[in-house]
Design a protein around this motif. Sequence first.
Motif, PDB file in Angstrom:
ATOM      1  N   VAL A  72       0.850  -1.183   0.000  1.00 33.58           N
ATOM      2  CA  VAL A  72       0.000   0.000   0.000  1.00 33.58           C
ATOM      3  C   VAL A  72       0.886   1.233   0.000  1.00 33.58           C
ATOM      4  CG1 VAL A  72      -1.722   1.292   1.323  1.00 33.58           C
ATOM      5  CG2 VAL A  72      -1.762  -1.198   1.351  1.00 33.58           C
ATOM      6  N   ARG A  73       0.508   2.252  -0.746  1.00 36.96           N
ATOM      7  CA  ARG A  73       1.209   3.534  -0.677  1.00 36.96           C
ATOM      8  C   ARG A  73       0.438   4.414   0.305  1.00 36.96           C
ATOM      9  NH1 ARG A  73       3.833   6.307  -5.659  1.00 36.96           N
ATOM     10  NH2 ARG A  73       5.737   6.434  -4.502  1.00 36.96           N
ATOM     11  N   VAL A  74       1.108   4.875   1.328  1.00 36.97           N
ATOM     12  CA  VAL A  74       0.475   5.666   2.377  1.00 36.97           C
ATOM     13  C   VAL A  74      -0.097   6.956   1.787  1.00 36.97           C
ATOM     14  CG1 VAL A  74       0.857   6.895   4.555  1.00 36.97           C
ATOM     15  CG2 VAL A  74       2.006   4.700   4.133  1.00 36.97           C
ATOM     16  N   GLY A  75      -1.376   7.190   2.044  1.00 38.00           N
ATOM     17  CA  GLY A  75      -2.035   8.397   1.572  1.00 38.00           C
ATOM     18  C   GLY A  75      -2.590   8.303   0.167  1.00 38.00           C
ATOM     19  N   SER A  76      -2.556   7.120  -0.429  1.00 41.27           N
ATOM     20  CA  SER A  76      -3.043   6.950  -1.790  1.00 41.27           C
ATOM     21  C   SER A  76      -3.825   5.648  -1.901  1.00 41.27           C
ATOM     22  CB  SER A  76      -1.862   6.911  -2.770  1.00 41.27           C
ATOM     23  OG  SER A  76      -2.319   6.656  -4.087  1.00 41.27           O
ATOM     24  N   ARG A  77      -4.743   5.609  -2.837  1.00 41.72           N
ATOM     25  CA  ARG A  77      -5.475   4.365  -3.087  1.00 41.72           C
ATOM     26  C   ARG A  77      -4.686   3.442  -4.007  1.00 41.72           C
ATOM     27  NH1 ARG A  77     -11.223   5.814  -5.209  1.00 41.72           N
ATOM     28  NH2 ARG A  77     -10.734   3.797  -6.094  1.00 41.72           N
ATOM     29  N   TYR A  78      -3.613   3.945  -4.592  1.00 40.73           N
ATOM     30  CA  TYR A  78      -2.864   3.192  -5.586  1.00 40.73           C
ATOM     31  C   TYR A  78      -1.387   3.129  -5.216  1.00 40.73           C
ATOM     32  CZ  TYR A  78      -7.078   4.688  -7.927  1.00 40.73           C
ATOM     33  OH  TYR A  78      -8.383   4.952  -8.217  1.00 40.73           O
ATOM     34  N   VAL A  79      -0.754   2.016  -5.558  1.00 33.14           N
ATOM     35  CA  VAL A  79       0.681   1.902  -5.342  1.00 33.14           C
ATOM     36  C   VAL A  79       1.412   2.677  -6.428  1.00 33.14           C
ATOM     37  CG1 VAL A  79       2.648   0.315  -5.257  1.00 33.14           C
ATOM     38  CG2 VAL A  79       0.504  -0.311  -4.160  1.00 33.14           C
ATOM     39  N   HIS A  80       0.944   2.535  -7.684  1.00 32.47           N
ATOM     40  CA  HIS A  80       1.562   3.216  -8.827  1.00 32.47           C
ATOM     41  C   HIS A  80       0.479   3.847  -9.683  1.00 32.47           C
ATOM     42  CE1 HIS A  80       5.537   1.604  -8.131  1.00 32.47           C
ATOM     43  NE2 HIS A  80       4.981   0.429  -7.929  1.00 32.47           N
ATOM     44  N   ARG A  81       0.882   4.815 -10.472  1.00 26.95           N
ATOM     45  CA  ARG A  81      -0.024   5.437 -11.423  1.00 26.95           C
ATOM     46  C   ARG A  81       0.532   5.161 -12.812  1.00 26.95           C
ATOM     47  NH1 ARG A  81      -0.689  11.716 -11.204  1.00 26.95           N
ATOM     48  NH2 ARG A  81       1.137  11.238 -10.029  1.00 26.95           N
ATOM     49  N   PHE A  82      -0.353   4.738 -13.712  1.00 27.97           N
ATOM     50  CA  PHE A  82       0.050   4.474 -15.081  1.00 27.97           C
ATOM     51  C   PHE A  82      -0.419   5.613 -15.968  1.00 27.97           C
ATOM     52  CE2 PHE A  82      -0.141   0.308 -13.159  1.00 27.97           C
ATOM     53  CZ  PHE A  82       1.051  -0.238 -13.575  1.00 27.97           C
ATOM     54  N   GLY A  83       0.309   5.833 -17.051  1.00 25.97           N
ATOM     55  CA  GLY A  83      -0.091   6.874 -18.006  1.00 25.97           C
ATOM     56  C   GLY A  83       0.735   8.122 -17.791  1.00 25.97           C
ATOM     57  N   GLY A  84       0.679   8.969 -18.787  1.00 21.28           N
ATOM     58  CA  GLY A  84       1.448  10.195 -18.750  1.00 21.28           C
ATOM     59  C   GLY A  84       0.767  11.287 -17.961  1.00 21.28           C
ATOM     60  N   ARG A  85       1.527  12.288 -17.688  1.00 20.19           N
ATOM     61  CA  ARG A  85       1.014  13.454 -16.992  1.00 20.19           C
ATOM     62  C   ARG A  85       1.577  14.667 -17.720  1.00 20.19           C
ATOM     63  NH1 ARG A  85       2.034  14.134 -10.645  1.00 20.19           N
ATOM     64  NH2 ARG A  85       4.155  14.282 -11.375  1.00 20.19           N
ATOM     65  N   GLU A  86       0.718  15.621 -17.990  1.00 17.89           N
ATOM     66  CA  GLU A  86       1.156  16.807 -18.719  1.00 17.89           C
ATOM     67  C   GLU A  86       2.122  17.611 -17.854  1.00 17.89           C
ATOM     68  OE1 GLU A  86      -0.926  20.837 -20.237  1.00 17.89           O
ATOM     69  OE2 GLU A  86      -1.962  18.974 -20.689  1.00 17.89           O
ATOM     70  N   ARG A  87       3.231  18.008 -18.448  1.00 18.19           N
ATOM     71  CA  ARG A  87       4.208  18.819 -17.741  1.00 18.19           C
ATOM     72  C   ARG A  87       3.784  20.262 -17.827  1.00 18.19           C
ATOM     73  NH1 ARG A  87      10.114  17.274 -19.398  1.00 18.19           N
ATOM     74  NH2 ARG A  87      10.517  18.281 -17.414  1.00 18.19           N
ATOM     75  N   ARG A  88       3.785  20.924 -16.708  1.00 20.20           N
ATOM     76  CA  ARG A  88       3.391  22.326 -16.669  1.00 20.20           C
ATOM     77  C   ARG A  88       4.584  23.231 -16.996  1.00 20.20           C
ATOM     78  NH1 ARG A  88      -0.389  22.504 -11.302  1.00 20.20           N
ATOM     79  NH2 ARG A  88      -1.857  20.971 -12.072  1.00 20.20           N
ATOM     80  N   GLY A  89       4.283  24.324 -17.658  1.00 17.58           N
ATOM     81  CA  GLY A  89       5.303  25.319 -17.922  1.00 17.58           C
ATOM     82  C   GLY A  89       6.189  25.020 -19.124  1.00 17.58           C
ATOM     83  N   THR A  90       5.874  23.983 -19.868  1.00 17.28           N
ATOM     84  CA  THR A  90       6.655  23.682 -21.074  1.00 17.28           C
ATOM     85  C   THR A  90       5.748  23.791 -22.291  1.00 17.28           C
ATOM     86  OG1 THR A  90       6.224  21.314 -20.868  1.00 17.28           O
ATOM     87  CG2 THR A  90       8.265  22.141 -19.910  1.00 17.28           C
ATOM     88  N   PRO A  91       6.251  24.323 -23.379  1.00 13.43           N
ATOM     89  CA  PRO A  91       5.418  24.473 -24.588  1.00 13.43           C
ATOM     90  C   PRO A  91       5.125  23.147 -25.249  1.00 13.43           C
ATOM     91  CG  PRO A  91       7.605  25.465 -24.909  1.00 13.43           C
ATOM     92  CD  PRO A  91       7.538  24.918 -23.528  1.00 13.43           C
TER      93      PRO A  91
END
Length: 91
Positions: A72-91
């Motif tokens: 279990v990851r403390v404070g999360s329902r998931y151990v890992h997250r799959f998929g990309g995440r948009e990077r902020r501040g980059t064009p």
Amino acid sequence: MASTKRRYSKEEFAQRGDAIYENDVRPQLKTDDEGKFAAIDIESGRYEIDADELEAGDRLRARIPEAQIWMVRVGSRYVHRFGGRERRGTP
């Protein structure tokens, strides 16, 4: 390292792991444990907490070689997250 044979169905494994986490582990956690991993043996209720999930699992398996480990990851329902995440501040 040899793998340990699962002795429970996936459903029972998850039910046991979640119950031990909520009832026994979570009340013992501190604020700085947020984001760390809890490796829990669903048979004995023993657990290890570490920022590195492999380290937590290895320490628990050193104590209980045939541990049935629920992670279990403390404070999360998931151990890992799959998929990309948009990077902020980059064009």
